[in-house]
Design a protein around this motif. Sequence first.
Motif, PDB file in Angstrom:
ATOM      1  N   UNK A 108       0.788  -1.207  -0.160  1.00 33.71           N
ATOM      2  CA  UNK A 108       0.226  -0.008  -0.253  1.00 33.71           C
ATOM      3  C   UNK A 108       0.528   1.580   0.139  1.00 33.71           C
ATOM      4  N   UNK A 109       0.491   1.942  -0.965  1.00 35.03           N
ATOM      5  CA  UNK A 109       1.175   4.004  -1.382  1.00 35.03           C
ATOM      6  C   UNK A 109       0.555   4.765   0.625  1.00 35.03           C
ATOM      7  N   UNK A 110       1.448   5.554   0.416  1.00 37.75           N
ATOM      8  CA  UNK A 110       1.031   6.707   1.777  1.00 37.75           C
ATOM      9  C   UNK A 110      -0.263   6.555   0.975  1.00 37.75           C
ATOM     10  N   UNK A 111      -0.198   7.432   0.104  1.00 36.78           N
ATOM     11  CA  UNK A 111      -1.660   7.747  -0.558  1.00 36.78           C
ATOM     12  C   UNK A 111      -2.677   6.997  -0.089  1.00 36.78           C
ATOM     13  N   UNK A 171      -3.231   4.614   2.123  1.00 41.00           N
ATOM     14  CA  UNK A 171      -2.802   4.600   3.821  1.00 41.00           C
ATOM     15  C   UNK A 171      -3.856   5.565   4.090  1.00 41.00           C
ATOM     16  N   UNK A 172      -3.616   7.007   3.515  1.00 43.53           N
ATOM     17  CA  UNK A 172      -4.100   7.304   4.036  1.00 43.53           C
ATOM     18  C   UNK A 172      -5.579   7.750   3.797  1.00 43.53           C
ATOM     19  N   UNK A 173      -5.666   7.329   2.348  1.00 38.40           N
ATOM     20  CA  UNK A 173      -7.228   7.406   1.888  1.00 38.40           C
ATOM     21  C   UNK A 173      -8.043   6.145   2.247  1.00 38.40           C
ATOM     22  N   UNK A 208      -7.638   5.522   5.878  1.00 33.88           N
ATOM     23  CA  UNK A 208      -7.417   5.521   6.863  1.00 33.88           C
ATOM     24  C   UNK A 208      -8.707   7.172   7.559  1.00 33.88           C
ATOM     25  N   UNK A 209      -9.028   7.895   5.980  1.00 29.24           N
ATOM     26  CA  UNK A 209      -9.963   8.670   5.926  1.00 29.24           C
ATOM     27  C   UNK A 209     -11.441   7.774   5.969  1.00 29.24           C
ATOM     28  N   UNK A 259      -3.176   6.297  10.182  1.00 32.64           N
ATOM     29  CA  UNK A 259      -2.195   6.098   9.024  1.00 32.64           C
ATOM     30  C   UNK A 259      -0.782   4.755  10.407  1.00 32.64           C
TER      31      UNK A 259
END
Lengths: 147, 392
Positions: free
Chosen positions: B68-71, B73-75, B77-78, B84
């Motif tokens: 999973x990318x940073x983006x 995981x942020x999505x 988490x959101x 994250x």
Amino acid sequence: MSTFLFPDNTVLCNFAAVERLDLLQAVLNGRGRWTAAVAYETSKSTRFLPALTSLATGGWLEEPIEITADADVQHVNRVRRAVFGGTDDEPLKHLGEAETCFVIKEWAAFAGSWWISDDREALRYARFQGITTYETIDLVSMAVADG
Amino acid sequence: MIPSLGKVIVPNLCDFRKPLARIVPMPGTADRVRHLLRESGLTQHDFATRIGLDDSKLSKALGGGRRFSSLDLARIADLCRVTVDWLITGDEPPLALAARSSGGSAGNAIREARRLSTMRSDIADLGFPQPWHPSMTDLGSGGWVDQGNRLADAALAQIEQFDSPVEQTDLADLVEAVFGADVAVLDLGSGFDGLATSSEQVKLIVLATSQVPARQRFTLAHELGQLLAGDDQGVHLDEDVFDKAQAKTPSEMRANAFAASFLMPEATLRTAVGTAGLTEQGFAALACELVVTPSALAYQLKSLRLIDAGTCDRFRGLTGRRAASMAGRGGEFAKRVTEASRPRPPGLLVRDTYAAYDVGATTLRPYANLLGVDVEEIRRALDVESGAFDAS
């Protein structure tokens, strides 16, 4: 080593708003890059600026750069919060800025790259970190100089 | 590494909130995402769409064939209202756990404490650690009350070096200057007095704004006692600092004894009582001098056997307002009520956040967030060269 240029979403929006993304493409001259979070922010902006759609399809910013190592992701998240004022409750806020700073500062492949932004806070921070910065107006000046 | 079950708690999902019914092992990020997917009630396709992935990418990531990318995981988490950090580590700080089981004023206090704690941890990583200076004392093997008293003696000795008497100083300022713990006062509504939270990187006290300054002050001393006792790596909540049932637990007994001895030292009280004893007028003046509630002072005098039970009952019936009036200190009382009613950002964190901005380690946004002001507005204010009036 190539010097890459990382425009943030606001810069992309500025050129899209005046329908001159072609000008930006010319100035970047194949050196433009973006991270996955900036690409995501731009995709959200297409609702208001449909011209931005061409960025994803045109490919002249190359494939969005993804950060995937756990330690790197945590580093980016800390920078997003500590430096740019993001919070855990809004995990996407300031993610584009944090990712861009991270890859320019931490990844050898992008060392020396320029960050293009119009956010005064982000620019000030980047300069303190030794990152070369430019603003939209600078790119326009370059385009004029290049004819 | 498989984390212990005690640390792996099912996270709450805001969009599809469910009770915390199960504790399941989730050793890796993919396991945690798979769990969230299950709990969401969404199909895998819909979940993938909501986080901006196609089915193939999500399947690969869940199967370990793609990270999973940073983006991503942020999505996630959101979407799922998790952090994250939790997605990556599976660890939740005590404040995060407490936040999910508390509502109302306490829930608001915990959420704010969590935000401030995260800010401190983050800024510590940038070279601005909590300047924590605990009192050096051996709690010994005596009872909890004795331990609280010894801790208070050590704390007062530490304060003496600052040449600022406890009763004549803003106590929050003093606690920050002497002990290096952050003190925040927040407008939280009714039904909550304060909390203390402690970790390796954070020492934070959160108090509610109050129209009863002596109660807020006692709460601050009580929470300081919790931090100085040093055995509470987590969060300590006080919805009602004077709650009789809660006061029977060991750590509460020690913190209450600490607060009483800290704000009303035995030597001070013995001097005040002297050989002639205390009149009601003298009692009122002493309560004002020490900035404590008449009832707290009455109980402390009784516990030191300086007054008898009957006198205690008579004295503790006084209100703070009445005591101030009797002592001729109504104006000072009004000022204290006003001060206790005002929110206060954590002073050390404010200082360090600005220092980090000043040396270019951060933007101005974290500082503006702490003050609750717009970043552009504060930057304009900071950029003004001079506020002087030119009369020429």
